[in-house]
Write an enzyme that holds these catalytic residues in place. Structure first.
Site, PDB file in Angstrom:
ATOM      1  N   LYS A 148       0.816  -1.200   0.003  1.00  0.00           N
ATOM      2  CA  LYS A 148      -0.142  -0.186  -0.076  1.00  0.00           C
ATOM      3  C   LYS A 148       0.806   1.178  -0.173  1.00  0.00           C
ATOM      4  CE  LYS A 148      -4.300   1.782   2.087  1.00  0.00           C
ATOM      5  NZ  LYS A 148      -3.939   3.099   2.201  1.00  0.00           N
ATOM      6  N   ASP A 173     -12.737   6.754   9.821  1.00  0.00           N
ATOM      7  CA  ASP A 173     -13.203   6.742   8.483  1.00  0.00           C
ATOM      8  C   ASP A 173     -13.608   5.303   7.815  1.00  0.00           C
ATOM      9  OD1 ASP A 173     -13.204   7.477   5.916  1.00  0.00           O
ATOM     10  OD2 ASP A 173     -11.182   7.005   5.086  1.00  0.00           O
TER      11      ASP A 173
END
Length: 346
Positions: free
Chosen positions: A83, A179
């Site tokens: 990532k 989130d």
């Protein structure tokens, strides 16, 4: 004199070494602050290893659905997720925050395990275990339009709720994800959910119930109270998780699109409540793909759908005090799941 010598030595370092020194010092600082100096060891991968693993981050290795970017790679003869971060003012701090929280959460079976990181790029790069089935889409399914069975949706909700409860309760101070959304949930080969992306997570200070910070998150999932007050608490996550439950139940994205092509994110929950009030029946909003499996007169399945909806609406109450705690949400999902053992939705 010493400062000049230090400057000279730094200019002699390779570019990768400068990045590693800068990122490493920040990571160490955050680990000490967040983990009381105690944490699981973090493996460090070199930039060369990750470049080879992803064919120099070739677009063909991109994993669809990840934000901002994630690549499929092979390290030590195993598939991994690599990532990366997009360049932004706070990107380094967010990447390091993601590493710090992922390290603490990696022992939980419903969290995407962090295998290591690389500090030799301008922004830290994370290396995670691989999740074969991929990322949930905005409708709570897989790929472009693969819907999941209702039984699988409930199980995913239950297990993700356990992971969030762990985040809120397992450490000296509660950690808020901030989130939560469908696309921070991945599924492994057995469809076991893995929660990820703690880049915007915050820790509640000692002896406080909330913390103030600038508003961050994903529109459609954002707690309206947080948007207005910039105050983050455990109930901020409860609201976002409630939206995820509604996505699972309806098979709809958590926003609407107007005729001009822009998004009216705030309309999702009021729209559902209006439909329920007008139609006075849950079938008005439930995903048709769920209803296809529902036998007429199956009261057990009807009860399960109603109670799942009731829980979702409870989580998304505008009044913070009216929302349940995450641990109670997780317990309620266990109870609701058991209602399906003999229903047509099992």
């Amino acid at each position: 004199m010493l400062s000049k010598l230090l400057y000279f030595l730094l200019t002699c370092l390779r570019k990768e070494e400068k990045y590693a020194l800068d990122n490493g010092s920040k990571l160490l600082e955050d680990l000490i602050a967040s983990c009381d100096g105690k944490s699981n060891p973090i493996r460090h991968y070199s930039a060369d290893e990750l470049i080879r693993a992803t064919n120099n981050f070739h677009p063909s290795c991109l994993i669809q659905g990840f934000r901002p970017h994630a690549f499929r790679g092979s390290l030590d003869s195993r598939l991994v997720i690599i990532k990366t971060m997009e360049a932004a003012d706070e990107a380094r701090d967010e990447a390091i925050r993601n590493i710090v929280i992922s390290v603490q959460m990696s022992t939980h079976k419903n969290v995407l395990k962090l295998l290591g990181c690389c500090l030799e790029f301008p922004l830290p790069v994370l290396v995670h275990e691989y999740a074969t089935q991929g990322v949930l889409n905005m409708k709570g399914g897989l790929g472009d339009d693969e819907a999941l069975p209702w039984k699988t949706r409930i199980r995913i909700a239950k297990q993700v709720a356990n992971a969030i409860t762990y985040l809120h309760t397992a450490f000296p101070r509660p950690i808020i994800h901030r989130d939560l959304r469908t696309d921070c949930i991945l599924l492994d080969e057995d469809f076991v959910p893995k929660l990820c992306d703690f880049s915007w997570s915050v820790t509640i200070p000692p002896e406080q119930s909330h913390v103030k910070d600038i508003v961050k998150g994903t529109v459609g999932y954002l707690d309206p109270v947080y948007v207005k007050s910039a105050s983050i608490s455990e109930k901020t996550d409860v609201y976002s998780f409630g939206v995820i439950l509604l996505v699972f139940l309806t098979g709809q994205k958590p926003f609407k699109q107007n005729q001009r092509g822009s998004y009216e994110y705030e309309d999702f929950i009021p729209y559902l409540k209006l439909q329920l009030a007008c139609e006075d029946q849950i079938q008005a909003i439930v995903d048709p793909k769920i209803l296809e499996k529902l036998r007429e007169g199956d009261e057990e399945a009807q009860q399960q759908l109603h109670e799942f909806l009731s829980l979702a609406l409870s989580c998304t109450q505008l009044e913070i005090e009216a929302r349940p705690d995450m641990i109670d949400v997780a317990k309620e999902l266990v109870r609701i799941e058991k209602l399906s053992s003999h229903s047509s939705l099992a």
